[in-house]
Scaffold this active site. Structure first.
Site: not given
Length: 540
Positions: A204, A277, A311, A409
């Site tokens: 997905k 992750e 990331c 973040e």
């Protein structure tokens, strides 16, 4: 910062409608039949579609069919049937298909890169990283297949009489939920070792970048992977994500920490494994003996690759007092020399953010920091003249804990600079917060930098490099500590996560119990004596 305009490209692009406001960035569009051929790969019967547009100029890309819960169930039914046959295919034959995929990706990379740029808005040189990484991954696992998956002999309890082997058995069907920021590599790289290990995949991809992921699925089939071994579904994560977790034998997710927690809870309820992750607030340390030119060049890539939407990119930089001013001068100069643009050319250094949501987050973080006293050394502006979601690469100074971007973040082209005098204090500040994904240390003393790295609470640490040294070294594991995730991609851990270890022991002659009329007490004494003897002989 210089700006660049797009140039024509072949492959999936055609002359498109012109927009008076963004005339330079609206000259090309995705060829409709090309997009339609990809979207037909989505398993969806609802009749519903969602339109997606290019972040470069807002041009329409495709209408993505939306899958239902029933479609997800059908995908898993197909995948299970395909997997039962696939696990009987020899390891050498599976590896050979991966090597064909490696060659296909390198041969078709221009077309792949065009699509990635058009769909994600990133600069071409950052889009190139994606086919490169997938090709590296395919080749690595093909070449090391036997090393990771062959049955291994282990020590038996009775030397010569107990034969123990450990098999690597595929888990079954793996659910992979991939993000938008690296839409080609993140859609494929985690699934390739799953296929090699004998599993099927239901994928997905993120709704914003389905086309790159679907192009990857098409290449898998062209390389020779059987139909239904890799099935793609599409839809909002809140709607069909739980269905994937409920039907998978293992789940691999890359995305936000908040969503990762929900997936981990669902997997724990079913007692299945997962690898996650998640987010990061990654630090870079520039020590007093760093090569400042190299550190400044690396910092630009660390902070602004893919407009900071990576990331493992850096959002916090700690610089030694002794070199701070000289380093900042170099870093700001290199940042201001970057070229920005909505272009398919190689000459662009930074492209667009992906969406209005990302632009809003970046703008909010910078405005909040400035309002509370932070200084903008360069950047700090939305650039609608380049495209709807462009934001300049931004360096902040004087960021303090009450500012949103101090601990949250940003996931955009924004980095905050901090001075330090004591290296132990710098490491402690780098470790502050809840994340632990990636870090970087610049020093001309490699041994000293590696010693410091052991105290940095991150899953990967790069010495004199931003992130590519660890990310591109496929033989080494990559993943996060603390709230940045669990499990690892790449290396042995990256493929073993998709297998169950199965121990098979064959016992010869001696049975485990009294023999020849021994009493239980005598048997216990004999076994105790044998244990003492084995220790003296140095046996494990």
């Amino acid at each position: 910062m210089s700006d660049r305009n797009p140039s024509p490209a072949g492959g999936p692009l055609v002359e498109g409608p012109r927009d008076p406001e963004h005339d330079a960035t609206a000259s090309y569009a995705l060829e409709p039949e090309y997009a339609a051929s990809l979207t037909r790969r989505v398993l969806a019967t609802t009749g519903r579609t969602v339109e997606v547009r290019s972040p470069l100029n807002g041009a329409p890309l495709a209408h993505i069919p939306q899958s239902s819960a029933e479609d997800v169930a059908a995908a898993y039914a197909r995948a299970r049937k395909a997997q039962q046959a696939w696990q009987r295919v020899s390891l050498d034959d599976r590896a050979a298909i991966l090597l064909r995929l490696h060659d296909l990706i390198l041969e078709r990379q221009d077309e792949i890169i065009d699509l990635i740029v058009w769909e994600s808005g990133k600069a071409r040189k950052h889009a190139f990283d994606e086919p490169l990484h997938v090709a590296l991954t395919a080749r690595y696992y093909a070449r090391t297949a036997h090393e990771h998956l062959d049955t291994q002999r282990k020590l038996g309890v009775v030397p010569g009489l107990t034969r123990v082997e450990v098999n690597r058995v595929p888990k079954g069907v793996v659910g992979i939920i991939s993000p938008w920021n690296y839409p080609f590599t993140m859609a494929l790289c985690d699934g390739l070792p799953a296929l090699l290990a004998g599993n099927a995949v239901v994928a997905k991809p993120d709704a914003q970048t389905m086309l790159s992921a679907l192009w990857g699925a098409q290449l898998l089939e062209e390389a020779g992977f059987p139909a239904d071994l890799w099935t793609v579904v599409a839809g909002p994560g809140a709607e069909i994500g739980p269905e994937l977790v409920a039907r998978s034998d293992y789940v691999c997710f890359t995305g936000s920490t908040a969503t990762g927690r929900l997936i981990a809870q669902g997997c724990a309820e079913r007692l299945i494994g997962c690898s996650l992750e998640l987010g990061g607030k990654n630090p870079i340390l520039v020590l007093r003996d760093a090569d400042l030119e190299r550190a400044a060049e690396g910092a630009v890539r660390a902070a602004f690759s893919n407009a900071g939407q990576l990331c493992v990119s850096m959002e916090r930089m700690f610089v030694a007092d002794q070199v701070y001013d000289r380093f900042v001068e170099r870093f700001v100069a290199r940042t201001e020399a970057m070229s920005l643009g909505a272009s398919l050319d190689w000459g662009v250094d930074m492209g667009s953010l992906i969406s209005q949501q990302q632009l809003d987050t970046v703008t909010r973080h910078v405005e909040d920091a400035v309002a509370k006293g932070a200084r903008v050394l360069t950047g700090g502006r939305h650039r609608p003249d380049l495209g709807p979601y462009f934001y300049e690469p931004t360096i902040l100074e004087g960021v303090t804990p009450e500012m949103t971007c101090f601990g949250e973040e940003t996931f955009g082209p924004v980095i905050a600079l901090y001075r330090f005098h004591d290296e132990a204090d710098a490491v402690a500040r780098a470790n502050a917060g809840e994340y632990g994904l990636n870090a970087s240390i610049y020093s001309q003393d490699g041994a000293r930098a590696r010693a410091i790295a052991r105290f940095v609470k991150c899953g990967t640490v790069n010495i004199n490099e931003a992130f590519a040294a660890t990310f591109a070294s496929i033989d080494s594991p990559m993943g996060g500590m603390r709230q940045s995730g669990m499990g690892r991609r790449q290396g042995a851990e990256g493929i073993h996560r998709y297998t169950e270890s199965q121990s098979v022991a064959t016992q010869r002659l001696l049975r485990f119990g009294p023999v020849l009329g021994m009493s239980d007490a005598t048997y216990a004494k004999v076994m105790t004596a044998n244990l003492k003897l084995m220790k003296k002989l140095g046996r494990a």
